[in-house]
Design a protein around this motif. Sequence first.
Motif, short mmCIF file in Angstrom:
data_model
loop_
_atom_site.label_atom_id
_atom_site.label_comp_id
_atom_site.label_asym_id
_atom_site.label_seq_id
_atom_site.Cartn_x
_atom_site.Cartn_y
_atom_site.Cartn_z
N GLU A 254 0.84 -1.20 0.00
CA GLU A 254 0.00 0.00 0.00
C GLU A 254 0.87 1.26 0.00
N THR A 255 1.93 1.24 0.79
CA THR A 255 2.83 2.40 0.87
C THR A 255 3.55 2.63 -0.44
N VAL A 256 4.05 1.56 -1.05
CA VAL A 256 4.80 1.69 -2.30
C VAL A 256 3.89 2.15 -3.43
N ILE A 257 2.70 1.58 -3.51
CA ILE A 257 1.76 1.99 -4.57
C ILE A 257 1.36 3.45 -4.40
N GLN A 258 1.16 3.87 -3.17
CA GLN A 258 0.83 5.27 -2.93
C GLN A 258 1.99 6.17 -3.34
N ARG A 259 3.21 5.70 -3.16
CA ARG A 259 4.37 6.46 -3.60
C ARG A 259 4.34 6.64 -5.11
N GLY A 260 3.94 5.59 -5.82
CA GLY A 260 3.79 5.71 -7.26
C GLY A 260 2.69 6.70 -7.63
N LEU A 261 1.62 6.69 -6.87
CA LEU A 261 0.52 7.62 -7.15
C LEU A 261 0.91 9.06 -6.84
N ASP A 262 1.82 9.25 -5.91
CA ASP A 262 2.32 10.61 -5.67
C ASP A 262 3.03 11.14 -6.91
N LEU A 263 3.66 10.23 -7.67
CA LEU A 263 4.34 10.62 -8.90
C LEU A 263 3.35 10.76 -10.06
N ASP A 264 2.34 9.93 -10.05
CA ASP A 264 1.38 9.89 -11.16
C ASP A 264 -0.03 9.83 -10.59
N PRO A 265 -0.54 10.93 -10.03
CA PRO A 265 -1.84 10.91 -9.35
C PRO A 265 -3.01 10.63 -10.29
N GLY A 266 -2.82 10.77 -11.58
CA GLY A 266 -3.90 10.51 -12.53
C GLY A 266 -3.98 9.06 -12.98
N SER A 267 -3.17 8.18 -12.41
CA SER A 267 -3.09 6.80 -12.87
C SER A 267 -4.28 5.97 -12.39
N ALA A 268 -5.08 5.51 -13.32
CA ALA A 268 -6.18 4.61 -12.97
C ALA A 268 -5.65 3.26 -12.49
N ILE A 269 -4.58 2.77 -13.14
CA ILE A 269 -4.00 1.50 -12.72
C ILE A 269 -3.44 1.60 -11.31
N GLY A 270 -2.80 2.73 -11.01
CA GLY A 270 -2.29 2.91 -9.65
C GLY A 270 -3.40 2.88 -8.62
N LYS A 271 -4.51 3.53 -8.91
CA LYS A 271 -5.64 3.51 -7.99
C LYS A 271 -6.22 2.10 -7.86
N SER B 210 -10.79 3.86 -3.57
CA SER B 210 -9.70 3.81 -4.53
C SER B 210 -10.17 3.26 -5.88
N VAL B 211 -10.97 2.20 -5.85
CA VAL B 211 -11.43 1.59 -7.10
C VAL B 211 -12.40 2.52 -7.82
N GLN B 212 -13.25 3.19 -7.08
CA GLN B 212 -14.15 4.16 -7.71
C GLN B 212 -13.37 5.30 -8.36
N GLN B 213 -12.27 5.70 -7.73
CA GLN B 213 -11.41 6.72 -8.33
C GLN B 213 -10.75 6.20 -9.60
N ALA B 214 -10.39 4.92 -9.60
CA ALA B 214 -9.84 4.32 -10.82
C ALA B 214 -10.86 4.39 -11.96
N ILE B 215 -12.11 4.10 -11.65
CA ILE B 215 -13.15 4.12 -12.66
C ILE B 215 -13.42 5.55 -13.13
N LEU B 216 -13.34 6.51 -12.23
CA LEU B 216 -13.49 7.90 -12.64
C LEU B 216 -12.40 8.30 -13.64
N ARG B 217 -11.20 7.75 -13.46
CA ARG B 217 -10.11 8.06 -14.36
C ARG B 217 -10.21 7.30 -15.67
N LYS B 218 -10.88 6.15 -15.64
CA LYS B 218 -11.01 5.33 -16.84
C LYS B 218 -12.34 4.58 -16.76
N ALA B 219 -13.36 5.14 -17.40
CA ALA B 219 -14.72 4.63 -17.24
C ALA B 219 -14.88 3.19 -17.74
#
Length: 254
Positions: A143-160, A179-188
């Motif tokens: 969870e920590t590492v993935i969030q670190r990736g999202l800090d770099l790429d906050p628009g990433s649907a895959i990251g969410k 988190s999953v709903q945010q992924a869907i918002l980024r990629k319907a």
Amino acid sequence: MSISRFTTLFAMIFLISPVACLAQSQFTEGMKIPAAPKNDSIVSVQELRMSDKGRKAFDKGAALLEKGDAAASLAYFDQAITEFPGFYKAYYDLGIAHYRLGHTIEAEQAFQISIDLTGGGYAPPEFGMGMVLCQKQELEKAETVIQRGLDLDPGSAIGKYFLGLAQFGLNHLVEAERSVQQAILRKANFAQAYFLLARIHQRQNDSPAVVEDLQAFLKLDPHSRDSKQARAFLKQTQQAQQTSNQQASSAHPP
């Protein structure tokens, strides 16, 4: 080699199926990560310093990996790294190849080198490392590492999506759902996100939401290897709903 090629490859290799949640499992095609890494221009300059031999080896390995021949790609990535040890994209693809082959230790090592070479400035190997940690059941670290990736790429649907997967494994259902709903918002049309959302709603005992999620998944992805499980899951949920409704009617007749 454009950034879109790397993000597409990342999505293809690492999109984990919630059907086999957090296990060595199935991976399906997904979506592109939209944002380029902050240091992409720097890496492009580095690529210009590569020898023709190193560049050709890397391109050959990348082509084999995209065709699904991870085993054959390894030697070419090793050759590219020998020619240019600082080329983080080669380590990243090497990690993908090892992960597809089930070489978890080697994949983790390659992702870590890719992360180190960029000073933690490139999101995909952070996400890849997160999935390795999920596989190892080190979910809090994941969870920590993935969030670190999202800090770099906050628009990433895959990251969410990956973040939601780790949170689901931790049984942090409210956070996972968000988190999953945010992924869907980024990629319907992110089909696998709907499947993971169905699993989350199942744990939350929200059968109507499960049915809605699975119907959305099957509309978007009716022919994947997960569709059979999705149909069985949907049928089971609908039957349980029907039984529950009948029991409620019997207990409270009109």
